[in-house]
Motif scaffolding. Structure first.
Motif, PDB file in Angstrom:
ATOM      1  N   TYR A 168       0.849  -1.187   0.000  1.00  0.00           N
ATOM      2  CA  TYR A 168       0.000   0.000   0.000  1.00  0.00           C
ATOM      3  C   TYR A 168       0.887   1.241   0.000  1.00  0.00           C
ATOM      4  CZ  TYR A 168      -4.089   2.870   1.068  1.00  0.00           C
ATOM      5  OH  TYR A 168      -5.104   3.789   1.011  1.00  0.00           O
ATOM      6  N   SER A 169       0.616   2.149  -0.925  1.00  0.00           N
ATOM      7  CA  SER A 169       1.414   3.372  -1.028  1.00  0.00           C
ATOM      8  C   SER A 169       0.565   4.444  -1.703  1.00  0.00           C
ATOM      9  CB  SER A 169       2.678   3.116  -1.847  1.00  0.00           C
ATOM     10  OG  SER A 169       2.352   2.863  -3.200  1.00  0.00           O
ATOM     11  N   SER A 170       1.132   5.638  -1.846  1.00  0.00           N
ATOM     12  CA  SER A 170       0.407   6.706  -2.539  1.00  0.00           C
ATOM     13  C   SER A 170       0.182   6.352  -4.005  1.00  0.00           C
ATOM     14  CB  SER A 170       1.196   8.013  -2.446  1.00  0.00           C
ATOM     15  OG  SER A 170       2.488   7.857  -3.025  1.00  0.00           O
ATOM     16  N   CYS A 171       0.986   5.442  -4.527  1.00  0.00           N
ATOM     17  CA  CYS A 171       0.878   5.014  -5.918  1.00  0.00           C
ATOM     18  C   CYS A 171      -0.077   3.838  -6.084  1.00  0.00           C
ATOM     19  CB  CYS A 171       2.268   4.640  -6.425  1.00  0.00           C
ATOM     20  SG  CYS A 171       2.349   4.020  -8.111  1.00  0.00           S
ATOM     21  N   TYR A 172      -0.290   3.084  -5.012  1.00  0.00           N
ATOM     22  CA  TYR A 172      -1.055   1.837  -5.125  1.00  0.00           C
ATOM     23  C   TYR A 172      -1.846   1.637  -3.839  1.00  0.00           C
ATOM     24  CZ  TYR A 172      -1.967  -3.115  -6.162  1.00  0.00           C
ATOM     25  OH  TYR A 172      -2.559  -4.321  -6.426  1.00  0.00           O
ATOM     26  N   GLN A 173      -3.114   1.989  -3.894  1.00  0.00           N
ATOM     27  CA  GLN A 173      -3.958   1.957  -2.699  1.00  0.00           C
ATOM     28  C   GLN A 173      -4.955   0.808  -2.805  1.00  0.00           C
ATOM     29  OE1 GLN A 173      -5.458   5.957  -2.215  1.00  0.00           O
ATOM     30  NE2 GLN A 173      -3.410   6.792  -1.919  1.00  0.00           N
ATOM     31  N   VAL A 174      -4.453  -0.395  -2.558  1.00  0.00           N
ATOM     32  CA  VAL A 174      -5.244  -1.612  -2.661  1.00  0.00           C
ATOM     33  C   VAL A 174      -5.110  -2.378  -1.358  1.00  0.00           C
ATOM     34  CG1 VAL A 174      -5.445  -3.839  -3.837  1.00  0.00           C
ATOM     35  CG2 VAL A 174      -5.036  -1.750  -5.161  1.00  0.00           C
ATOM     36  N   ASN A 175      -6.244  -2.812  -0.801  1.00  0.00           N
ATOM     37  CA  ASN A 175      -6.234  -3.491   0.493  1.00  0.00           C
ATOM     38  C   ASN A 175      -6.415  -5.003   0.414  1.00  0.00           C
ATOM     39  OD1 ASN A 175      -5.915  -1.237   2.314  1.00  0.00           O
ATOM     40  ND2 ASN A 175      -7.965  -0.586   1.666  1.00  0.00           N
ATOM     41  N   GLY A 176      -6.935  -5.518  -0.700  1.00  0.00           N
ATOM     42  CA  GLY A 176      -7.198  -6.954  -0.793  1.00  0.00           C
ATOM     43  C   GLY A 176      -7.057  -7.434  -2.223  1.00  0.00           C
ATOM     44  N   ASP A 177      -7.089  -8.749  -2.399  1.00  0.00           N
ATOM     45  CA  ASP A 177      -6.922  -9.322  -3.733  1.00  0.00           C
ATOM     46  C   ASP A 177      -7.988  -8.843  -4.716  1.00  0.00           C
ATOM     47  OD1 ASP A 177      -4.681 -10.644  -2.901  1.00  0.00           O
ATOM     48  OD2 ASP A 177      -5.585 -12.660  -2.919  1.00  0.00           O
ATOM     49  N   SER A 178      -9.189  -8.575  -4.221  1.00  0.00           N
ATOM     50  CA  SER A 178     -10.267  -8.143  -5.117  1.00  0.00           C
ATOM     51  C   SER A 178      -9.975  -6.785  -5.753  1.00  0.00           C
ATOM     52  CB  SER A 178     -11.599  -8.089  -4.371  1.00  0.00           C
ATOM     53  OG  SER A 178     -11.564  -7.100  -3.358  1.00  0.00           O
ATOM     54  N   GLY A 179      -9.058  -6.043  -5.143  1.00  0.00           N
ATOM     55  CA  GLY A 179      -8.685  -4.741  -5.703  1.00  0.00           C
ATOM     56  C   GLY A 179      -7.521  -4.799  -6.664  1.00  0.00           C
ATOM     57  N   THR A 180      -6.950  -5.978  -6.859  1.00  0.00           N
ATOM     58  CA  THR A 180      -5.822  -6.132  -7.784  1.00  0.00           C
ATOM     59  C   THR A 180      -6.285  -5.803  -9.198  1.00  0.00           C
ATOM     60  OG1 THR A 180      -4.843  -7.827  -6.384  1.00  0.00           O
ATOM     61  CG2 THR A 180      -4.122  -7.751  -8.682  1.00  0.00           C
ATOM     62  N   HIS A 181      -5.500  -5.000  -9.895  1.00  0.00           N
ATOM     63  CA  HIS A 181      -5.949  -4.514 -11.207  1.00  0.00           C
ATOM     64  C   HIS A 181      -4.753  -4.163 -12.092  1.00  0.00           C
ATOM     65  CE1 HIS A 181      -5.319  -0.829  -8.827  1.00  0.00           C
ATOM     66  NE2 HIS A 181      -4.964  -0.280  -9.981  1.00  0.00           N
ATOM     67  N   ILE A 182      -5.067  -3.960 -13.360  1.00  0.00           N
ATOM     68  CA  ILE A 182      -4.135  -3.374 -14.321  1.00  0.00           C
ATOM     69  C   ILE A 182      -4.659  -1.996 -14.679  1.00  0.00           C
ATOM     70  CG2 ILE A 182      -3.265  -3.478 -16.689  1.00  0.00           C
ATOM     71  CD1 ILE A 182      -1.877  -5.430 -14.832  1.00  0.00           C
ATOM     72  N   HIS A 183      -3.793  -1.004 -14.539  1.00  0.00           N
ATOM     73  CA  HIS A 183      -4.120   0.359 -14.964  1.00  0.00           C
ATOM     74  C   HIS A 183      -3.716   0.472 -16.433  1.00  0.00           C
ATOM     75  CE1 HIS A 183      -4.541   4.765 -14.566  1.00  0.00           C
ATOM     76  NE2 HIS A 183      -3.472   4.827 -15.350  1.00  0.00           N
ATOM     77  N   LEU A 184      -4.693   0.742 -17.298  1.00  0.00           N
ATOM     78  CA  LEU A 184      -4.481   0.778 -18.747  1.00  0.00           C
ATOM     79  C   LEU A 184      -4.681   2.192 -19.272  1.00  0.00           C
ATOM     80  CD1 LEU A 184      -4.157  -0.693 -21.534  1.00  0.00           C
ATOM     81  CD2 LEU A 184      -6.662  -0.992 -21.486  1.00  0.00           C
ATOM     82  N   GLU A 185      -3.727   2.667 -20.078  1.00  0.00           N
ATOM     83  CA  GLU A 185      -3.866   3.965 -20.727  1.00  0.00           C
ATOM     84  C   GLU A 185      -3.601   3.824 -22.226  1.00  0.00           C
ATOM     85  OE1 GLU A 185      -2.428   6.778 -16.977  1.00  0.00           O
ATOM     86  OE2 GLU A 185      -1.715   7.221 -19.010  1.00  0.00           O
ATOM     87  N   LEU A 186      -4.336   4.602 -23.030  1.00  0.00           N
ATOM     88  CA  LEU A 186      -4.180   4.599 -24.481  1.00  0.00           C
ATOM     89  C   LEU A 186      -3.940   6.013 -24.999  1.00  0.00           C
ATOM     90  CD1 LEU A 186      -4.428   1.917 -26.071  1.00  0.00           C
ATOM     91  CD2 LEU A 186      -5.760   1.859 -23.958  1.00  0.00           C
ATOM     92  N   ILE A 187      -3.148   6.103 -26.061  1.00  0.00           N
ATOM     93  CA  ILE A 187      -2.948   7.384 -26.728  1.00  0.00           C
ATOM     94  C   ILE A 187      -2.782   7.156 -28.221  1.00  0.00           C
ATOM     95  CG2 ILE A 187      -0.452   7.315 -26.277  1.00  0.00           C
ATOM     96  CD1 ILE A 187      -0.536  10.402 -26.119  1.00  0.00           C
ATOM     97  N   ASN A 188      -3.507   7.941 -29.027  1.00  0.00           N
ATOM     98  CA  ASN A 188      -3.363   7.914 -30.476  1.00  0.00           C
ATOM     99  C   ASN A 188      -2.095   8.641 -30.896  1.00  0.00           C
ATOM    100  OD1 ASN A 188      -5.689   6.568 -31.284  1.00  0.00           O
ATOM    101  ND2 ASN A 188      -6.576   8.312 -32.343  1.00  0.00           N
ATOM    102  N   GLN A 189      -1.562   8.268 -32.052  1.00  0.00           N
ATOM    103  CA  GLN A 189      -0.487   9.057 -32.652  1.00  0.00           C
ATOM    104  C   GLN A 189      -1.039  10.396 -33.147  1.00  0.00           C
ATOM    105  OE1 GLN A 189       2.520  10.112 -33.129  1.00  0.00           O
ATOM    106  NE2 GLN A 189       3.460   8.619 -34.489  1.00  0.00           N
ATOM    107  N   HIS A 190      -2.257  10.396 -33.688  1.00  0.00           N
ATOM    108  CA  HIS A 190      -2.896  11.614 -34.167  1.00  0.00           C
ATOM    109  C   HIS A 190      -4.279  11.757 -33.536  1.00  0.00           C
ATOM    110  CE1 HIS A 190       0.265  12.043 -37.113  1.00  0.00           C
ATOM    111  NE2 HIS A 190       0.019  10.820 -37.545  1.00  0.00           N
ATOM    112  N   ARG A 191      -4.566  12.937 -32.999  1.00  0.00           N
ATOM    113  CA  ARG A 191      -5.825  13.220 -32.331  1.00  0.00           C
ATOM    114  C   ARG A 191      -6.112  12.178 -31.253  1.00  0.00           C
ATOM    115  NH1 ARG A 191     -10.263  15.999 -36.062  1.00  0.00           N
ATOM    116  NH2 ARG A 191     -10.885  16.634 -33.973  1.00  0.00           N
ATOM    117  N   TYR A 192      -7.385  11.773 -31.055  1.00  0.00           N
ATOM    118  CA  TYR A 192      -7.725  11.042 -29.834  1.00  0.00           C
ATOM    119  C   TYR A 192      -8.448   9.725 -30.093  1.00  0.00           C
ATOM    120  CZ  TYR A 192      -6.530  15.482 -27.667  1.00  0.00           C
ATOM    121  OH  TYR A 192      -5.858  16.613 -27.263  1.00  0.00           O
ATOM    122  N   SER A 193      -8.101   8.729 -29.295  1.00  0.00           N
ATOM    123  CA  SER A 193      -8.776   7.431 -29.310  1.00  0.00           C
ATOM    124  C   SER A 193     -10.028   7.495 -28.439  1.00  0.00           C
ATOM    125  CB  SER A 193      -7.827   6.351 -28.803  1.00  0.00           C
ATOM    126  OG  SER A 193      -7.361   6.663 -27.504  1.00  0.00           O
TER     127      SER A 193
END
Length: 224
Positions: A168-193
Motif C-alpha cells: 500500500y502506497s500513494s501510488c497503489y492503494q489496494v487493500n485486498g486481492d479483489s482490488g488487484t488490477h491493471i491500470h491501462l492507458e491509451l494514446i493515439n499518434q494523431h488526435r484522440y482514441s
C-alpha cells in the motif's frame, strides 16, 4: 452588385472555405482503419469493479510523444492472471498489426517495483501502410519475463507478466486481492482514441472490445 448576388457569393465563399480548412468537431471523425482495444488480462476480468475508475474521470498518469494519454481505466483480476497486449491483431480494413515494447520501467515515481510493479509501454503499427497508430501503457505488472524489454515484438498471446498485489502506497492503494488490477492507458499518434461505455463491475472476456485507437476524436476521455 445586388444584395442577393452578394449574399450568394458570400455564402459560396463560406462553403469553399469550409471545404478548404478541416473542421475541428466535437464528434468523432474516425479514420478508415481503427484498431480494437481488448482487456490486457487473459481470460475473464472486471471493468471498473468498484465504480471509481471509469475512463470518464479516471486519472491519467502517463504520456507519449510529448502528450498525456487519451484515457485510462482500471481492469480487475486477482493476482496471478496473465497480462497481455491490449491491441487487436488487425485493423478494421484487415491490415496486420505489429506491436513492439517501447517502455519497461517501474510504474511508480519512487522507482521501486514493490510500490506498484512495472509499467510496460507498447506501440501498435499498421504493417501494410507502415503507420504508427497508437501506444498503450500497461501498469501494475508483476513477474515480468526477462524477454519483455524495449524493442521486443509481442503478440496478443505473449505473456507480459501477471497481475499482482503490491504494498500500500500513494501510488497503489489496494487493500485486498479483489482490488488487484491493471491500470491501462491509451494514446493515439494523431488526435484522440476512444473507450466504450459500460457499467461498473461488467465482466469482460478476451474478445470484449473496450475501446478503439486510430479514431479521430477531438479531445481526451472520448466515448466511442
Amino acid at each position: 452588385m445586388t444584395s442577393r448576388l452578394a449574399r450568394t457569393l458570400g455564402a459560396l465563399a463560406l462553403v469553399l472555405g469550409a471545404l478548404a480548412v478541416p473542421a475541428t468537431p466535437t464528434a468523432a471523425h474516425a479514420t478508415a482503419d481503427p484498431i480494437g482495444i481488448y482487456p490486457p488480462i487473459q481470460g475473464s476480468s472486471t471493468w471498473d469493479r468498484f465504480g471509481s475508475t471509469a475512463p470518464a474521470n479516471h486519472h491519467i498518469v502517463f504520456g507519449n510523444w510529448g502528450y498525456t494519454s487519451d484515457w485510462a481505466v482500471d481492469i480487475y483480476r486477482n493476482p496471478g492472471a496473465t497480462v497481455v497486449s491490449p491491441f487487436g491483431t488487425r485493423t478494421a480494413a484487415g491490415h496486420p498489426v505489429a506491436v513492439t515494447v517501447v517502455t519497461v520501467r517501474p510504474g511508480c515515481a519512487t522507482g521501486n517495483l514493490a510500490d506498484g510493479g512495472y509499467r510496460i509501454g507498447l506501440e501498435a503499427r499498421d504493417t501494410t501502410t507502415g503507420e504508427i497508430i497508437a501506444r498503450a501503457d500497461v501498469m501494475h505488472v508483476d513477474n515480468k519475463p526477462s524477454g519483455i524489454a524495449a524493442g521486443a515484438s509481442v503478440s496478443p498471446w505473449t505473456r507480459l507478466g501477471e497481475t499482482g498485489r503490491f504494498r500500500y502506497s500513494s501510488c497503489y492503494q489496494v487493500n485486498g486481492d479483489s482490488g488487484t488490477h491493471i491500470h491501462l492507458e491509451l494514446i493515439n499518434q494523431h488526435r484522440y482514441s476512444c473507450y466504450l461505455k459500460r457499467a461498473a463491475g461488467t465482466t469482460l472476456t478476451d474478445e470484449t472490445v473496450v475501446g478503439r485507437v486510430g479514431t479521430h476524436y477531438s479531445g481526451q476521455r472520448a466515448a466511442c
